[in-house]
Enzyme design. Structure first.
Site, mmCIF file in Angstrom:
data_model
loop_
_atom_site.group_PDB
_atom_site.id
_atom_site.type_symbol
_atom_site.label_atom_id
_atom_site.label_comp_id
_atom_site.label_asym_id
_atom_site.label_seq_id
_atom_site.Cartn_x
_atom_site.Cartn_y
_atom_site.Cartn_z
ATOM 1 N N LYS A 110 6.299 0.800 0.412
ATOM 2 C CA LYS A 110 6.649 0.542 1.633
ATOM 3 C C LYS A 110 6.729 -0.832 2.240
ATOM 4 C CE LYS A 110 2.099 2.856 1.892
ATOM 5 N NZ LYS A 110 1.092 3.093 3.142
ATOM 6 N N ARG A 114 -7.356 9.493 10.197
ATOM 7 C CA ARG A 114 -5.881 8.672 10.521
ATOM 8 C C ARG A 114 -4.905 10.072 11.264
ATOM 9 N NH1 ARG A 114 -2.871 5.242 6.675
ATOM 10 N NH2 ARG A 114 -2.533 7.115 5.127
ATOM 11 N N TYR A 125 -0.533 -29.670 16.177
ATOM 12 C CA TYR A 125 -1.070 -29.862 17.346
ATOM 13 C C TYR A 125 -2.373 -29.302 17.682
ATOM 14 C CZ TYR A 125 3.983 -27.256 18.322
ATOM 15 O OH TYR A 125 5.387 -26.718 17.947
HETATM 16 C C1 LIG Z 1 -0.921 7.617 1.066
HETATM 17 C C2 LIG Z 1 -0.398 6.557 0.888
HETATM 18 N N1 LIG Z 1 -0.897 6.924 -0.918
HETATM 19 C C3 LIG Z 1 -0.731 5.477 -1.912
HETATM 20 C C4 LIG Z 1 -0.894 4.345 -0.859
HETATM 21 C C5 LIG Z 1 -1.207 2.642 -1.981
HETATM 22 O O1 LIG Z 1 -2.068 2.383 -1.823
HETATM 23 P P1 LIG Z 1 -2.298 1.188 -2.697
HETATM 24 O O2 LIG Z 1 -1.768 0.128 -2.494
HETATM 25 O O3 LIG Z 1 -3.874 0.849 -2.052
HETATM 26 O O4 LIG Z 1 -2.303 1.123 -4.080
HETATM 27 C C6 LIG Z 1 -0.800 3.693 0.233
HETATM 28 C C7 LIG Z 1 -0.868 2.887 1.034
HETATM 29 O O5 LIG Z 1 -1.222 2.163 1.802
HETATM 30 C C8 LIG Z 1 -0.460 5.546 1.329
HETATM 31 O O6 LIG Z 1 -0.729 5.132 2.703
#
Ligand SMILES: Cc1ncc(COP(=O)(O)O)c(C=O)c1O
Length: 382
Positions: free
Chosen positions: A34, A132, A262
């Site tokens: 993602k 969450r 700056y």
């Molecule tokens: C539901 C879920 N699973 C897995 C992951 C992967 O986590 P990581 O990058 O710590 O392996 C995330 C990342 O935020 C997540 O939100």
């Protein structure tokens, strides 16, 4: 493509990390790509992960799933995140598995299934203490039962997310995992336990064998990054997949006492040679690196960042280099340069960020260079 600053993605490192994670897990691995593969490039990371044996991909949104499909990726995709009703059509088009975060989601997916004319794959995510999203533990069993009976959906999995798995003390995470395991046992007794049961992301995968269940999901470890210097010896086997580099655009001499950048917050303490790098916070270099003792590598030597990180430029003090760098010389902000290395984790720490936030913040203005074994030099991509 300006050539001023670029991200280099080492696909061999991604494949290596996937192999390390899979060997450790001993169960199928979902590669989480993602947020554009945490700023590394979702399509490239996804392809490399699948080539190295990941069983599927995890994304946050339908749009991310569609991007992978548009690139020709055919492997299974799970949308791990909450969805808005408007995103359902995209999820259906992407043939992605949806994750139910509340009991009402079942109805929403059922309606989308009716429109699609076919049952849609779903998994149920349970909240074991993150507050969450995710179905409250006590509502999980009724939802699993309802989803199992529902002709509009095909229930393929049950998962949870462990929010404290990077903490030095794992007792809270163990307690949460135990709650999840009790739910798994009840679901099995009721005959509604789906095939895939998963809880571990990178930290739990590396640190907590009992969290591996029958699938793991990992994102950051596949990029060779330790999320909180917590992965221990197996984490040391990972190889960072990303380097961040920029060209020196010009150099200039300033006298002692001259304010630089700056606000004139940095004042040259001596006759100083400055090099101006062609990247700034407009490229995702965090502004808080300003005056936090951050360094970059030029010709294999560490050079301090001075003054404020600007939108398009960053100034570094190159006075101590044997030779004044020339325009076009390359500065390494993250990665190796000769024997020297500055890690993303180090730069993130200097900026007061977690590694996730540093890499996700890398901007779209950066060029991308993909290193692959089939092209030993490199190929540039837009
Ligand atoms: C539901 C879920 N699973 C897995 C992951 C992967 O986590 P990581 O990058 O710590 O392996 C995330 C990342 O935020 C997540 O939100």
């Amino acid at each position: 493509m300006s050539g001023r600053a670029w991200v280099e993605l080492d696909l061999a490192a991604v494949r290596h990390n996937v192999t390390v994670a899979r060997e450790l897990a001993g169960v199928p691995l979902l590669a989480v790509v993602k947020a554009n593969g945490y700023g590394h490039g979702a399509v490239d990371v996804a392809r490399a992960a699948l080539a190295a044996g990941a069983k599927g991909l995890g994304v946050a949104t339908a749009e991310e799933a569609l991007e992978l499909r548009a690139a020709g990726i055919t492997g299974s995709i799970q949308i791990l995140g909450s969805f808005l009703p408007d995103e359902l059509a995209g999820a259906v088009e992407a043939r992605a598995c949806l994750t139910l975060h509340e009991p009402e989601d079942l109805q929403r997916v059922r309606q989308a299934a009716r429109r699609a004319g076919r049952p849609l794959p779903v998994q149920v995510i349970v909240d074991v203490g993150m507050a969450r999203h995710g179905v409250p533990l006590e509502e999980a069993l009724p939802l699993l039962e309802a989803a199992s009976r529902d002709p509009g959906v095909h229930l393929t999995g049950l998962l949870t997310h462990l929010p404290c798995a990077t903490a030095p003390d794992l007792s809270l995470t163990r307690a949460r995992l135990a709650r999840f395991r009790r739910l798994i046992a009840s679901a099995a007794v009721s005959g509604v336990l789906p095939a895939q049961v998963h809880a571990a992301a990178s930290a739990a995968l590396f640190r907590l064998p009992e969290a591996r269940l029958n699938q793991v999901r990992a994102g950051i470890a596949l990029l060779g990054l330790d999320p909180a210097q917590c992965l221990g010896e197996p984490g040391a086997r990972l190889r960072p997949a990303l380097s961040l580099r920029a060209q020196v655009m010009r150099t200039r001499q300033v006298g002692k006492g001259v304010p630089v950048g700056y606000g004139g917050r940095w004042i040259a303490p001596r006759e100083t040679t400055l090099a101006l790098l062609g990247l700034g916070y407009g490229d995702g270099l965090p502004y808080p690196l300003t005056q936090q003792g951050a360094e970059v590598l030029i010709r294999g030597q560490r050079c301090p960042v001075v003054g404020s990180v600007m939108m398009d430029y960053t100034a570094v003090d190159v006075t101590d280099l044997d030779e004044v760098p020339a325009p076009g010389d390359v500065a390494t902000i993250v990665g190796r340069c000769g024997e020297a290395e500055i890690t993303l984790v180090e730069q993130a720490e200097r900026a007061g960020l977690i590694p996730y936030a540093f890499s996700c913040g890398l901007g779209t203005r950066l060029d991308r260079v993909v290193l692959s074994e089939s092209a030993p030099a490199f190929r540039r991509v837009a």
